[in-house]
Design a protein around this motif. Sequence first.
Motif, mmCIF file in Angstrom:
data_model
loop_
_atom_site.group_PDB
_atom_site.id
_atom_site.type_symbol
_atom_site.label_atom_id
_atom_site.label_comp_id
_atom_site.label_asym_id
_atom_site.label_seq_id
_atom_site.Cartn_x
_atom_site.Cartn_y
_atom_site.Cartn_z
ATOM 1 N N ARG A 17 0.349 -1.165 0.284
ATOM 2 C CA ARG A 17 0.082 0.174 -0.137
ATOM 3 C C ARG A 17 0.392 1.343 -0.136
ATOM 4 O O ARG A 17 0.695 1.874 -0.178
ATOM 5 C CB ARG A 17 -0.844 -0.177 1.033
ATOM 6 N N ILE A 18 2.415 1.175 0.616
ATOM 7 C CA ILE A 18 3.290 2.379 0.430
ATOM 8 C C ILE A 18 4.051 2.595 -0.393
ATOM 9 O O ILE A 18 4.832 2.913 -0.053
ATOM 10 C CB ILE A 18 2.666 2.239 2.369
ATOM 11 N N ASP A 174 2.187 3.112 -4.759
ATOM 12 C CA ASP A 174 2.411 4.158 -4.578
ATOM 13 C C ASP A 174 3.716 5.364 -5.028
ATOM 14 O O ASP A 174 3.935 4.191 -4.941
ATOM 15 C CB ASP A 174 1.528 5.060 -2.953
ATOM 16 N N THR A 175 3.464 6.373 -5.744
ATOM 17 C CA THR A 175 5.097 6.963 -5.919
ATOM 18 C C THR A 175 5.150 6.932 -4.327
ATOM 19 O O THR A 175 5.598 7.314 -3.108
ATOM 20 C CB THR A 175 4.253 8.311 -5.962
ATOM 21 N N LYS A 296 3.029 12.032 3.535
ATOM 22 C CA LYS A 296 3.151 11.815 2.925
ATOM 23 C C LYS A 296 3.749 13.617 2.453
ATOM 24 O O LYS A 296 3.144 13.949 3.010
ATOM 25 C CB LYS A 296 2.355 11.569 1.600
ATOM 26 N N SER A 310 -6.454 -2.902 1.622
ATOM 27 C CA SER A 310 -6.226 -1.044 1.545
ATOM 28 C C SER A 310 -7.149 -1.082 2.923
ATOM 29 O O SER A 310 -7.657 0.225 2.378
ATOM 30 C CB SER A 310 -6.881 -1.250 0.155
#
Length: 379
Positions: A17-18, A174-175, A296, A310
């Motif tokens: 997820r991250i 994710d980025t 973030k 999620s």
Amino acid sequence: MTAGVPIGREERSRGLRIGFLAALTILALGGVSRAAMAGCAELLRVEHEDSNKAPALTLSDCHVSAQFEGLGPTARVILRLKEPAAKAWRTVLAPKGKLATALTGGKLVLRPNAGSLPKAPLLPSHSAGNNSNHAWHWDASSATLHIDPADPTLGTADARCPTPERGGPIFWLDTLEVAPGALITPSAYWTPRPGIYDPIAQACLTGWSLSEGARAVMHAGLGLVITAPDAPEGAIFDISARVAGHSQHITVRGAVRVTDPARHPLAGTWSETQEKLCSGGDWRKPAEPIGELVFKANGAFTLARVPFESYFDYWGTYRHAPASGALTLNITGGNRIPSERSAKGRGRIMPSGELLLEGLPPWSAEAGGAVCSRLFRRH
């Protein structure tokens, strides 16, 4: 590729997820103090050939800086040890050290935790001519480990790479946010369905590349990337590689954003370790700790007490003033939303590297009394 086995609940959440941050090793190379960042993750360990023995040496990412010598597939990857790790390694691997015989006899193996750094024998640097294609070499004079990755096993494994009928490859969802001058070692995974993530063997990844204009350099043989020390805040680029062994041209790709840790000290993934009641008293272990709090650099945050797939308890945006520690949270959605949608408090990175959050109402309604202070460790 290994057989599809469900990853544990916590690993699934924190990993995919991250962005598989726990599996990626990101090393600050200059200007960024890792002392301000908690939880020095183990980067590599030195083992005897007899795997039943305990690791002979370990090295955390806080005690290493990294660089390339040259560019492209023939570049040398160099890991420079900082003190006190350099002193410890010099002592143990010295001619009269307890590992000297094993080192000169080729009985040691360096096993990195980072996916793109290959496992290989550990040899003294003067023996490079004997086994330079696939070995790590220790240079005591400069306290460095280096590898010349002209390894014939890399990128030639089409026949050994499975071809799943469904799903696709990922680096991270994710980025990925990294500091200027950071070393990124991507690990790729094949996900045939939610909750199943199979590691893709490093030898099955070929054609490593960066997107045009990327403020970074890449070792095209190993897929290692170092962002430019002067890369600007907010610069975005892609890392990609081809997955070998498929009739179709299948590419795995991940986005990277450069962020300045000094401007975003809270950015990262945190888990709660201790709490203190508003009424006072000593720190205590939380009965229901916050398993995953993610900040973030783009101003978003998520919170999950029990990380799973999620799922989030809630999410939103935040504003943080590093100088004063003032922190404002605005909750915009979730599954377990507290009554207070907006909260103001303080967030500070302690000398220990832990995150101290104080006076945030969304976490005040607790069994056994209101909680006003929480300590977190970084992942």
